[in-house]
Design an enzyme around this catalytic site. Sequence first.
Site, PDB file in Angstrom:
ATOM      1  CG  ASP A  35      -3.745 -20.629  -6.956  1.00 19.80           C
ATOM      2  OD1 ASP A  35      -4.196 -21.270  -7.817  1.00 19.80           O
ATOM      3  OD2 ASP A  35      -4.177 -19.407  -6.521  1.00 19.80           O
ATOM      4  NE  ARG A  94      -9.453 -17.232  -2.561  1.00 24.19           N
ATOM      5  CZ  ARG A  94      -9.480 -17.464  -4.011  1.00 24.19           C
ATOM      6  NH1 ARG A  94      -9.365 -16.714  -4.874  1.00 24.19           N
ATOM      7  NH2 ARG A  94     -10.048 -18.768  -4.512  1.00 24.19           N
ATOM      8  CB  CYS A  97      -8.503 -21.600 -13.898  1.00 24.63           C
ATOM      9  SG  CYS A  97      -9.116 -20.500 -12.380  1.00 24.63           S
ATOM     10  CG  ASN A 107      -3.876 -23.805 -11.369  1.00 19.01           C
ATOM     11  OD1 ASN A 107      -3.648 -22.845 -10.856  1.00 19.01           O
ATOM     12  ND2 ASN A 107      -4.345 -24.364 -12.560  1.00 19.01           N
ATOM     13  CE  LYS A 108      -9.981 -21.919  -9.247  1.00 19.42           C
ATOM     14  NZ  LYS A 108     -10.470 -21.484  -7.852  1.00 19.42           N
ATOM     15  CB  ALA A 130      -1.838 -16.664  -7.489  1.00 22.10           C
TER      16      ALA A 130
END
Length: 318
Positions: free
Chosen positions: A195, A62, A126, A205-206, A21
Amino acid sequence: MQEEIVREAAEKIVTMEIRGAARIARFAAETLKSFAESLKVSNTEEFDKKMKWAAKTLLDTRPTAVSLYNAVNYVMNYSGESVEEKRRSIVERAEQFVEWVKNAHKNIGKIGARRIKKNSVVMTHCNSSAALSVIKEAYRQGKVEMVFATESRPRRQGFITVKELASEKIPVTLIVDSAVRYFISEVDCVVVGADTITANGALINKIGTSQIALAAKEARVPFMVAAETYKFSPKTLFGDLVVIEERNADEVAPPEILSLDVKVRNPAFDVTPRDYIDVIITEIGAIPPEMAYLVIRERLGYSLREAGEITLSPKHFD
Ligand code: RUB
């Protein structure tokens, strides 16, 4: 063609050559700056129109990380009467945003490291530049004994993390995502990136982050999020839901599986409710997730009072 600058940049974000991010946000700001510098136009209307196109092209890459939106929004709030004034304003704002990213990482490292106890085993997921700032600073202070890094399927960003830690001689153990609960009792704290943080303090998040949070809560292991203030989402204050990106099936399964009559789903992110988060480390302080609204108000300038009036899109790309 000046437009190529933006098209190529967008492609790099879509294909994840540029990912994470913070990096995406910084890259978007730098791209808008280069595009503005290169633009040859005869009047301000044309300049604004081209900049709006560039902003939209970057935003369409994205959908999940709000840092991209906040970066584009920040740069696109440029001012000026002439083309040259507008161009200068964009360059200045893009540079300010890049500084914001750099300084935020430094401060997050310092603030986050204070929350890590001596001889800690830390788990991360991640590849997060903010989470790694905390871990690296804590290691420099002699507090980190070892880091568990998850593989982070399907794109295996965990490999980037272990390379980065190993290059600084930080002891690191790579594990598959499904081994998190197996190892959680050996962990002193979890540190992940973000993110997006929503107005109610939830973390996006991931994919897999929420499972780690669940395992951490069960084992009473503190779960920390490292998130710069440009990861907080003003849009969620007004009821917008965060869009979770679903990527192609071929990232998950090989052709022989894809050729079967099998549905494959590949969400890139998940949501961790605030009850699972002990603290969010921002560059302006370590806050409980319940304080997310204050960050959005104080730092990003959006407040509930304005809900009836404000347009959430920046004025230059409505
Ligand atoms: C990356 C990811 C990271 C956050 C935070 O996802 O989920 O944890 O973006 O990273 P992807 P940072 O690889 O799909 O972009 O702290 O560097 O902003």
